[in-house]
Design a protein around this motif. Structure first.
Motif, short mmCIF file in Angstrom:
data_model
loop_
_atom_site.label_atom_id
_atom_site.label_comp_id
_atom_site.label_asym_id
_atom_site.label_seq_id
_atom_site.Cartn_x
_atom_site.Cartn_y
_atom_site.Cartn_z
N LEU A 122 0.87 -1.29 0.03
CA LEU A 122 -0.06 0.03 0.00
C LEU A 122 1.07 1.26 -0.04
CD1 LEU A 122 -2.77 1.20 0.31
CD2 LEU A 122 -2.23 1.52 2.74
N ILE A 123 0.39 2.20 -0.96
CA ILE A 123 1.22 3.53 -0.86
C ILE A 123 0.05 4.44 -0.33
CG2 ILE A 123 1.95 5.25 -2.29
CD1 ILE A 123 2.95 3.17 -4.21
N ILE A 124 0.72 5.44 0.72
CA ILE A 124 -0.07 6.27 1.22
C ILE A 124 0.51 7.80 0.65
CG2 ILE A 124 -1.06 7.53 3.21
CD1 ILE A 124 -0.65 4.94 4.70
N PRO A 125 -0.19 8.45 -0.29
CA PRO A 125 0.53 9.91 -0.72
C PRO A 125 -0.03 10.82 0.32
CG PRO A 125 -0.93 8.80 -2.24
CD PRO A 125 -1.17 8.24 -1.11
N THR A 126 0.80 11.78 0.45
CA THR A 126 0.21 12.93 1.33
C THR A 126 0.25 14.55 0.90
OG1 THR A 126 2.51 13.40 2.12
CG2 THR A 126 1.36 11.74 3.40
N ARG A 127 0.48 14.34 -0.52
CA ARG A 127 0.41 15.83 -1.26
C ARG A 127 -0.46 15.63 -2.38
NH1 ARG A 127 4.49 17.72 -4.00
NH2 ARG A 127 5.23 15.58 -4.48
N LYS A 178 -4.02 26.13 -8.01
CA LYS A 178 -3.36 24.95 -8.11
C LYS A 178 -2.84 24.47 -6.94
CE LYS A 178 -3.46 25.70 -12.46
NZ LYS A 178 -4.27 24.96 -13.36
N SER A 179 -2.31 23.00 -6.88
CA SER A 179 -2.19 22.21 -5.84
C SER A 179 -0.89 23.10 -4.97
CB SER A 179 -1.74 20.97 -5.94
OG SER A 179 -0.56 20.53 -7.05
N GLY A 180 -1.07 23.16 -3.85
CA GLY A 180 0.16 23.69 -3.16
C GLY A 180 -0.02 25.20 -3.26
N ALA A 181 -0.74 25.80 -3.61
CA ALA A 181 -0.87 27.23 -3.81
C ALA A 181 -1.09 27.94 -1.98
CB ALA A 181 -2.02 27.64 -4.61
N THR A 182 -0.49 28.81 -1.96
CA THR A 182 -0.36 29.40 -0.66
C THR A 182 -1.03 30.70 -0.39
OG1 THR A 182 1.98 30.37 -0.79
CG2 THR A 182 1.79 28.08 0.02
N LEU A 183 -1.30 31.52 -1.57
CA LEU A 183 -1.80 32.85 -1.41
C LEU A 183 -3.43 32.56 -1.00
CD1 LEU A 183 -1.32 35.97 -1.58
CD2 LEU A 183 -1.87 35.68 -4.01
N LYS A 184 -3.74 33.13 0.06
CA LYS A 184 -4.97 33.14 0.61
C LYS A 184 -5.35 34.24 1.36
CE LYS A 184 -5.10 27.95 1.05
NZ LYS A 184 -5.20 26.77 2.04
N ASN A 190 -9.32 18.48 0.73
CA ASN A 190 -8.22 17.95 0.70
C ASN A 190 -8.75 16.31 0.48
OD1 ASN A 190 -6.42 20.23 0.68
ND2 ASN A 190 -6.81 20.56 3.02
N LEU A 191 -8.06 15.86 -0.35
CA LEU A 191 -8.33 14.19 -0.33
C LEU A 191 -7.21 13.62 0.17
CD1 LEU A 191 -9.93 14.24 -4.19
CD2 LEU A 191 -11.11 14.46 -1.81
N ARG A 192 -6.92 13.49 1.42
CA ARG A 192 -5.81 13.20 2.13
C ARG A 192 -5.79 13.47 3.64
NH1 ARG A 192 -3.16 17.77 2.75
NH2 ARG A 192 -3.12 19.42 1.11
N PHE A 193 -5.07 13.07 4.25
CA PHE A 193 -4.77 13.44 5.81
C PHE A 193 -4.40 14.74 6.11
CE2 PHE A 193 -3.84 8.67 5.59
CZ PHE A 193 -5.07 8.20 6.36
N GLY A 194 -5.37 15.56 6.88
CA GLY A 194 -4.76 16.99 6.99
C GLY A 194 -3.73 16.97 8.35
N GLY A 195 -3.23 17.88 8.56
CA GLY A 195 -2.57 18.35 9.60
C GLY A 195 -3.01 17.91 10.94
N ALA A 196 -4.33 18.36 11.00
CA ALA A 196 -5.01 18.01 12.61
C ALA A 196 -5.95 17.00 12.32
CB ALA A 196 -5.54 19.43 12.97
#
Length: 317
Positions: free
Chosen positions: A76-81, A154-160, A263-269
């Motif tokens: 099993l592979i668990i992507p996180t990004r 886009k993925s990884g965009a930080t401007l909010k 987010n289709l993955r585990f979040g930080g919290a």
């Protein structure tokens, strides 16, 4: 090392998530292997084994990954990004032929959910939030549209940022030409963790407040009892067809919950939902490695608070 292993990608500083994966794997005598382009990534020190992989954009990536799958019996592979979640659906058949699953959605679902513009239109068209207006170019804005909420798509965009007038909007698009501006909504910001089985069964939905946020990640967060959050999340799950763990973000606005990102993955919290309801890493291992079918929905503890404590770790070189 175990004879059967799980691979976590881009572990970075996701030490708390890594600990939950290790704990779940230990119950089933599985090993946890990790990888990160940064050899000093903090979470690497926790893993049973680390491996090196090329950059995701490197043409040799898939062949290198297949070699590691075979050499380490990775099941099993668990992507996180987000980049990984868009990459792996295109190679899912090749990986499954090698005996390895990937925790990801189909490419169509991933594109529709991860792209911020596409997700906003999904919320308008599929969830019925017609009060949202989307501005793709500064010329489309009208005086009564402000304030707006601007973000990269886009993925990884930080401007909010909040945009209050035309001058600020012009500057935002100059800095981030592929961004979008959406109707700014007053209200409390909420994150919702959910887990949907491979058969589409909702195992849990856990709404939580974002009490203190640092670098976009909740370091203090509390589970809440909110029927509207759960109702909207169920509708989104049904309309989108998402599977696995996801984190929905939005605002409680005028007695409604309006999503603005998923987010289709585990979040930080997300670890709070693991404690309040059920360990999602264990659910993943049960489904994808052990082969169990998940049938029972989980209740969650309300008013359970997570406070992340930062601590030092010293490693002799």
């Amino acid at each position: 090392m175990s004879n059967t292993n799980v691979l976590m990608l881009s572990v970075s500083r996701k030490t708390l998530l890594t600990q939950w994966v290790l704990k779940a794997a230990g119950k089933y005598n599985l090993g946890v292997i990790g990888s990160d382009l940064n050899p000093d990534a903090p979470a690497l020190s926790l893993l049973d084994k680390t491996i090196s992989l090329p950059n995701l954009k490197d043409p040799s990536y898939i062949n290198a990954l297949l070699s590691q799958i075979k050499a380490n019996q990775i099941k099993l592979i668990i992507p996180t990004r987000d980049d990984e979640l868009l990459f792996f659906p295109e190679h899912i058949e090749t990986l499954q032929a090698s005996g390895c699953f990937v925790l990801c959605n189909s490419l169509d679902v991933s594109k529709k959910m991860i792209d911020k513009s596409a997700f906003t239109y999904f919320c308008i068209e599929e969830l019925g939030f017609s009060n949202l207006r989307v501005i793709n170019t500064p010329q489309k804005a009208k005086a009564d549209d402000f304030p707006l909420f601007f973000r990269g798509t886009k993925s990884g965009a930080t401007l909010k940022i909040q945009i209050n007038n035309q001058t600020e909007l012009n500057a935002a698009f100059l800095l981030c030409p592929d961004g979008i501006a959406v109707t700014y909504l007053e209200g409390e910001e909420i994150s919702i963790d959910c887990y949907i089985s491979r058969e589409g069964k909702i195992i849990y939905i856990v709404p939580r407040t974002r009490d203190i946020v640092l670098g976009g990640e909740s370091i203090v967060t509390t589970t809440i009892d909110s029927s509207i959050c759960i109702k909207v999340t169920k509708k989104l799950i049904f309309k989108s067809g998402i599977k696995g763990h996801a984190v929905l973000q939005g605002k409680l606005h005028k007695n409604n919950f309006i999503p603005f990102e998923i987010n289709l993955r585990f979040g930080g919290a997300s670890i709070l939902s693991f404690k309040a309801a059920y360990s999602a890493p264990e659910l993943v291992l049960k489904e994808y490695v052990i082969g169990e079918q998940l049938t029972e929905p989980c209740r969650y503890d309300k008013q359970l608070r997570l406070l992340k404590n930062f601590k030092e770790e010293y490693i002799s070189q």
